[in-house]
Design an enzyme around this catalytic site. Sequence first.
Site, PDB file in Angstrom:
ATOM      1  N   LYS A  28      35.003  30.549  43.836  1.00 38.76           N
ATOM      2  CA  LYS A  28      36.656  30.434  44.215  1.00 38.76           C
ATOM      3  C   LYS A  28      36.835  31.687  44.325  1.00 38.76           C
ATOM      4  CE  LYS A  28      38.730  31.742  41.246  1.00 38.76           C
ATOM      5  NZ  LYS A  28      39.398  33.219  40.670  1.00 38.76           N
ATOM      6  N   TYR A  87      43.886  27.126  40.942  1.00 38.46           N
ATOM      7  CA  TYR A  87      43.667  26.599  39.614  1.00 38.46           C
ATOM      8  C   TYR A  87      44.941  24.875  40.384  1.00 38.46           C
ATOM      9  CZ  TYR A  87      39.559  28.754  38.052  1.00 38.46           C
ATOM     10  OH  TYR A  87      38.635  29.690  37.701  1.00 38.46           O
TER      11      TYR A  87
HETATM   12  P1  NAD Z   1      33.808  41.959  39.638  1.00 42.95           P
HETATM   13  O1  NAD Z   1      34.697  43.222  40.636  1.00 42.95           O
HETATM   14  O2  NAD Z   1      33.665  42.362  38.238  1.00 42.95           O
HETATM   15  O3  NAD Z   1      32.304  41.894  40.411  1.00 42.95           O
HETATM   16  C1  NAD Z   1      32.389  41.717  42.152  1.00 42.95           C
HETATM   17  C2  NAD Z   1      30.223  41.700  42.257  1.00 42.95           C
HETATM   18  O4  NAD Z   1      30.547  42.174  43.187  1.00 42.95           O
HETATM   19  C3  NAD Z   1      30.243  42.811  41.526  1.00 42.95           C
HETATM   20  O5  NAD Z   1      28.954  43.540  41.063  1.00 42.95           O
HETATM   21  C4  NAD Z   1      30.166  43.902  42.995  1.00 42.95           C
HETATM   22  O6  NAD Z   1      29.102  45.066  42.227  1.00 42.95           O
HETATM   23  C5  NAD Z   1      29.749  43.450  44.215  1.00 42.95           C
HETATM   24  N1  NAD Z   1      30.440  43.954  44.926  1.00 42.95           N
HETATM   25  C6  NAD Z   1      29.284  43.349  45.960  1.00 42.95           C
HETATM   26  N2  NAD Z   1      29.491  44.189  47.494  1.00 42.95           N
HETATM   27  C7  NAD Z   1      31.154  44.296  46.766  1.00 42.95           C
HETATM   28  C8  NAD Z   1      32.297  45.121  47.987  1.00 42.95           C
HETATM   29  N3  NAD Z   1      31.625  46.245  48.879  1.00 42.95           N
HETATM   30  N4  NAD Z   1      33.069  45.646  46.775  1.00 42.95           N
HETATM   31  C9  NAD Z   1      33.130  45.676  45.864  1.00 42.95           C
HETATM   32  N5  NAD Z   1      32.516  44.591  45.068  1.00 42.95           N
HETATM   33  C10 NAD Z   1      31.251  43.939  45.236  1.00 42.95           C
HETATM   34  O7  NAD Z   1      34.560  40.760  40.229  1.00 42.95           O
HETATM   35  P2  NAD Z   1      34.598  39.369  39.308  1.00 42.95           P
HETATM   36  O8  NAD Z   1      35.534  38.992  38.036  1.00 42.95           O
HETATM   37  O9  NAD Z   1      32.899  38.994  38.576  1.00 42.95           O
HETATM   38  O10 NAD Z   1      34.918  37.945  40.685  1.00 42.95           O
HETATM   39  C11 NAD Z   1      33.721  38.278  41.676  1.00 42.95           C
HETATM   40  C12 NAD Z   1      33.850  36.635  41.521  1.00 42.95           C
HETATM   41  O11 NAD Z   1      33.610  35.846  40.839  1.00 42.95           O
HETATM   42  C13 NAD Z   1      35.661  36.566  42.920  1.00 42.95           C
HETATM   43  O12 NAD Z   1      35.346  35.269  43.824  1.00 42.95           O
HETATM   44  C14 NAD Z   1      36.206  35.698  42.383  1.00 42.95           C
HETATM   45  O13 NAD Z   1      37.064  34.737  41.791  1.00 42.95           O
HETATM   46  C15 NAD Z   1      35.632  34.886  40.992  1.00 42.95           C
HETATM   47  N6  NAD Z   1      35.653  34.570  39.629  1.00 42.95           N
HETATM   48  C16 NAD Z   1      35.851  32.563  39.153  1.00 42.95           C
HETATM   49  C17 NAD Z   1      35.926  33.255  37.607  1.00 42.95           C
HETATM   50  C18 NAD Z   1      36.046  31.685  37.617  1.00 42.95           C
HETATM   51  O14 NAD Z   1      36.362  31.143  36.377  1.00 42.95           O
HETATM   52  N7  NAD Z   1      35.123  30.910  38.623  1.00 42.95           N
HETATM   53  C19 NAD Z   1      36.392  34.540  36.620  1.00 42.95           C
HETATM   54  C20 NAD Z   1      36.500  35.495  37.522  1.00 42.95           C
HETATM   55  C21 NAD Z   1      36.328  35.278  38.672  1.00 42.95           C
END
Ligand code: NAD
Length: 372
Positions: A138, A223
């Site tokens: 999401k 949410y």
């Molecule tokens: P994060 O920055 O920790 O991870 C993102 C990942 O995407 C990294 O590994 C990064 O290298 C990669 N990536 C690939 N192409 C990229 C680019 N062009 N720029 C930046 N990063 C790139 O972020 P996160 O917290 O893991 O969030 C990722 C997704 O997960 C989001 O959509 C977020 O909303 C979702 N999320 C959901 C929940 C949940 O409870 N369902 C919780 C946290 C995050």
Amino acid sequence: MSTRRDFLQNITLGVGFTAMAQSLISPAAASPFITKNPAQKLRVAIMGLGSYGTRVAEAMEKCQMAELTGLITGTPAKAEAWKKKYNIADKNIYNYSTVSQIRNNPDIDVVYVITPNSLHHKHVIQVANAGKHVICEKPVADNAKQAREMIAACDKAGVKFYVGYRLHFEPHTREVIRMREAGEFGKVMYMENGSGFKIGDPTQWRLKQELAGGGALMDVGIYCINGARYGTGEEPTWVTAQEVKTDPVKFKEVDETMTFQLGFPSGAIANCSTTYNFNGLGSLRLIGDKGFAQLDPAFGYGPIKGRTHKGPLDQPVVTHQTAQMDGLADCILNNKPDPNMTGVEGLKDMLVIDAIYESVRQGGKKIMIKKV
Ligand code: NAD
């Protein structure tokens, strides 16, 4: 200082998945690129080995019906570390330019897209075109138009498409939904949902419109919307919304704090708030003419806590991502009805988000929400 992680640990949400609320996206998956799995475990590749991808991978170690078998990453060092930790075969490791080759890999049934929000559209369509099922984090997309395109691509490819709404498998949330469906609250009159936290690092992608598609509303305000929809069991028809920005430098590109009101066909209303500027917002409240429910915390990783007019909720505490992945594996492998977390479910939230931003653009005017 509290972090996003603290926020998520301290809140919880739950959505239940309900037979009534199933929104089926696609007919039985018909992709020729998914082979029958003799081990009866869903073989999952994670795309995006960041913070949440790490959490999902760790949670999947406890799954009974899903296993991590593949990786898609642009960072070779991460591939190396994950490969050792999870015993992933070299042939199951991809980068962002080799995604189409997954179609020939019988070790991967589904790709879980866990990249920044604004990349979901591109990545989900890439995976669908490779003939594999998709789970996407999401918010499913930047807007409803993108979500529709993603659903169409998955339907065309004959693959299933889910959104990682983990709360739909969370027991406290599911109990609230069950009670609402059983009429135990009577007619739902009012909901009050809040979800927010104080965001840190000003350079992170969540504060960049191009990668986040929006601010607090997109990230955690969603949410409140999803909660209002499973709390009432209805789709909202109108919205009014307000935005407050106290730090125009940090929040130059995305929304900081939003309040919004949703109106439902029955006459129920939901009053919601979301922020990137303070901690402590993370609850769901439902008031019916015969009873009430309160989850607090309601939307983080848990433990979710709550009570209803009948007393405290004492459902089991689960790791949301383990329950989600086992639940989705059961649906896919055993051809069970889809839970209420399909691409269409993601689209429904995007329709509300589009209308909220439109209301803010028009100075808080009442905006009618488009239908699926
Ligand atoms: P994060 O920055 O920790 O991870 C993102 C990942 O995407 C990294 O590994 C990064 O290298 C990669 N990536 C690939 N192409 C990229 C680019 N062009 N720029 C930046 N990063 C790139 O972020 P996160 O917290 O893991 O969030 C990722 C997704 O997960 C989001 O959509 C977020 O909303 C979702 N999320 C959901 C929940 C949940 O409870 N369902 C919780 C946290 C995050």
